[in-house]
Design a protein around this motif. Sequence first.
Motif, PDB file in Angstrom:
ATOM      1  N   ALA A 218       0.831  -1.203   0.000  1.00  0.00           N
ATOM      2  CA  ALA A 218       0.000   0.000   0.000  1.00  0.00           C
ATOM      3  C   ALA A 218       0.863   1.250   0.000  1.00  0.00           C
ATOM      4  O   ALA A 218       0.584   2.211  -0.731  1.00  0.00           O
ATOM      5  CB  ALA A 218      -0.931  -0.009   1.209  1.00  0.00           C
ATOM      6  N   MET A 219       1.904   1.262   0.810  1.00  0.00           N
ATOM      7  CA  MET A 219       2.781   2.430   0.847  1.00  0.00           C
ATOM      8  C   MET A 219       3.417   2.668  -0.520  1.00  0.00           C
ATOM      9  O   MET A 219       3.450   3.798  -1.027  1.00  0.00           O
ATOM     10  CB  MET A 219       3.869   2.271   1.900  1.00  0.00           C
ATOM     11  CG  MET A 219       4.775   3.493   2.007  1.00  0.00           C
ATOM     12  SD  MET A 219       6.137   3.295   3.157  1.00  0.00           S
ATOM     13  CE  MET A 219       7.206   2.171   2.222  1.00  0.00           C
ATOM     14  N   GLU A 220       3.904   1.598  -1.139  1.00  0.00           N
ATOM     15  CA  GLU A 220       4.579   1.774  -2.421  1.00  0.00           C
ATOM     16  C   GLU A 220       3.582   2.109  -3.532  1.00  0.00           C
ATOM     17  O   GLU A 220       3.948   2.761  -4.521  1.00  0.00           O
ATOM     18  CB  GLU A 220       5.416   0.550  -2.751  1.00  0.00           C
ATOM     19  CG  GLU A 220       6.557   0.389  -1.759  1.00  0.00           C
ATOM     20  CD  GLU A 220       7.712  -0.462  -2.259  1.00  0.00           C
ATOM     21  OE1 GLU A 220       7.843  -0.635  -3.484  1.00  0.00           O
ATOM     22  OE2 GLU A 220       8.478  -0.942  -1.415  1.00  0.00           O
ATOM     23  N   LYS A 221       2.330   1.721  -3.390  1.00  0.00           N
ATOM     24  CA  LYS A 221       1.298   2.158  -4.322  1.00  0.00           C
ATOM     25  C   LYS A 221       1.160   3.675  -4.270  1.00  0.00           C
ATOM     26  O   LYS A 221       1.077   4.346  -5.302  1.00  0.00           O
ATOM     27  CB  LYS A 221      -0.025   1.476  -3.977  1.00  0.00           C
ATOM     28  CG  LYS A 221      -1.272   2.077  -4.612  1.00  0.00           C
ATOM     29  CD  LYS A 221      -1.306   1.917  -6.112  1.00  0.00           C
ATOM     30  CE  LYS A 221      -2.646   2.394  -6.668  1.00  0.00           C
ATOM     31  NZ  LYS A 221      -2.628   2.511  -8.148  1.00  0.00           N
ATOM     32  N   LEU A 222       1.159   4.243  -3.058  1.00  0.00           N
ATOM     33  CA  LEU A 222       1.065   5.688  -2.925  1.00  0.00           C
ATOM     34  C   LEU A 222       2.320   6.377  -3.442  1.00  0.00           C
ATOM     35  O   LEU A 222       2.247   7.491  -3.974  1.00  0.00           O
ATOM     36  CB  LEU A 222       0.830   6.062  -1.460  1.00  0.00           C
ATOM     37  CG  LEU A 222      -0.499   5.626  -0.848  1.00  0.00           C
ATOM     38  CD1 LEU A 222      -0.629   6.175   0.567  1.00  0.00           C
ATOM     39  CD2 LEU A 222      -1.668   6.083  -1.684  1.00  0.00           C
ATOM     40  N   VAL A 223       3.468   5.722  -3.275  1.00  0.00           N
ATOM     41  CA  VAL A 223       4.701   6.268  -3.838  1.00  0.00           C
ATOM     42  C   VAL A 223       4.583   6.342  -5.361  1.00  0.00           C
ATOM     43  O   VAL A 223       4.889   7.368  -5.977  1.00  0.00           O
ATOM     44  CB  VAL A 223       5.911   5.407  -3.428  1.00  0.00           C
ATOM     45  CG1 VAL A 223       7.169   5.833  -4.190  1.00  0.00           C
ATOM     46  CG2 VAL A 223       6.159   5.509  -1.918  1.00  0.00           C
TER      47      VAL A 223
END
Length: 402
Positions: A218-223
Motif C-alpha cells: 500500500a505504501m509503495e502504491k502511494l509512492v
Amino acid sequence: MGYAYVVGTFDTKGTELSYVAELITAAGVAARTVDLAPTGGRSEADVPAAEVAACHPDGAEAVFTGDRGSAVAAMTVAFGRYLAGRGDVDGVIGLGGSGGTALITPAMRALPVGVPKVMVSTVASGDTSRYVEGSDITMVHSVTDVAGLNRISRRVLGNAAHALAGACAHPVPVSDDRPALGLTMFGVTTPCVNAVTERLEDRFDCLVFHATGTGGKAMEKLVDDRLVTGVLDISTTEVCDLIAGGVLSAGEDRLDAIARTRVPYVGSCGALDMVNFGAPDTVPQRYSDRNLYPHNPQITLMRTTAEECERIASFIAGKLNACDGPVRFLLPEGGVSALDSPGQPFHDPRADEVLFSTLEREVEQTTDRRVLRSPHHINDPEFAAELVAVFDEIGDAPREGS
C-alpha cells in the motif's frame, strides 16, 4: 464531466450491469457502461467490447481469439489501458465471478488511491488479497451468483451501486496542505515510529503503514501514485518473510517504487530479526528447532539466523543499488526490534553484525546513497532523532524551525 464506470461482461451479466447503472443514474450520478465480453458480441453498453479491445497493444484481434483463456487475459490488458487513458473516471464498479474479478481488478488497482472502486464478486468472501493488493478496492460479496436479478441480488447490487454513487457525488474535501510522508511500523518498532511521527507531524501528514505485506504494498502504491513526498521505511521486516517463507511478505518487488520514483528515502532494519507465521502448529516442520517466540495465539515469530540475515541484506542492497534518488539506510547497532536487546529472546549480536556488514559491503555507496551506523537501539529516542535529521538532509519539505 465525469462518470461512474459500470464494467463487466455484458454477454453474461448485461441485466445486472444495466440494473446497477440505472440505480447510479437515479441517484444523480452520470454512469457509463463498458462491455468487457471477450467474445466481442453486440451489447447495449455505452462502450462496446470492440472499443476496449482496440486498446490492446496488438489490436482487437489479440483479444477476440476464440479461446476464452487467452481472450480474457488479453481483455484484461486492453481494459487496463482503456481505463488508464480516460480522464473522466469519477469511480468504477465491476460485477463478476472469479474470471470477471480477475479481469476487472487490475485496471482498478492501477487507478490512484482515492478514486472510488467497488467490486461485487462471488469470491469476495475469501482471501481477496490478490485482487486488492495495495489498493483501496472495496470488495462486496455477491452472496448469490451474479446470474440474474432476485430478491437477494437486487439488494446486494443496489447497496453497492448506492455506495459508489455516494462516493462519486460527495468527494472528500482535502484540507491538509502538509506534504505526505510514508512510514512503516511493526509492533516491535512502535516506539521508534511514534517518536519519529511526533517530530515530523507539524511539517508532514504522516501516513503509517503496518508492515504486514499489504502494508508495504500500500505504501509503495502511494509512492507510485506520487501521493507521498518522502519515505521513512523504518520497518523493512517484510523482506524476512520473503526470504524465509513467512506469511507477511510484500513480494519480490518491495522497494521497486522507490527506484522508479526517486523519492527521498530513509530506511532501517526494523524487525529484520523475525519471520512471521501463524499459530504454532503452522510453523513449517523444517523450522521446528529454531528460536520461536509466541507473539500471540495466532502469530509465532522466528528469529532470523546469520545466514538469513546475509540473504536479507543482499536483497535490500540490490534494491537500494537500483535507486538513483537520495537514499540513506541506518543500522541500529543496539538492536533492530523490541525483542532484540540484552535479555530479550531474539538478542543475537552476531546475526545483527552479519546483517549490518553485508549491507555496508554490498550497497554501492555514493554521495546520494549511503549506509550509516548508529550506536543506538532502534527504539531509543536518539535513533528516532537521527532518522529525522538524516531525512531533513535529503528531503524536499520545509525543515524543522523553518
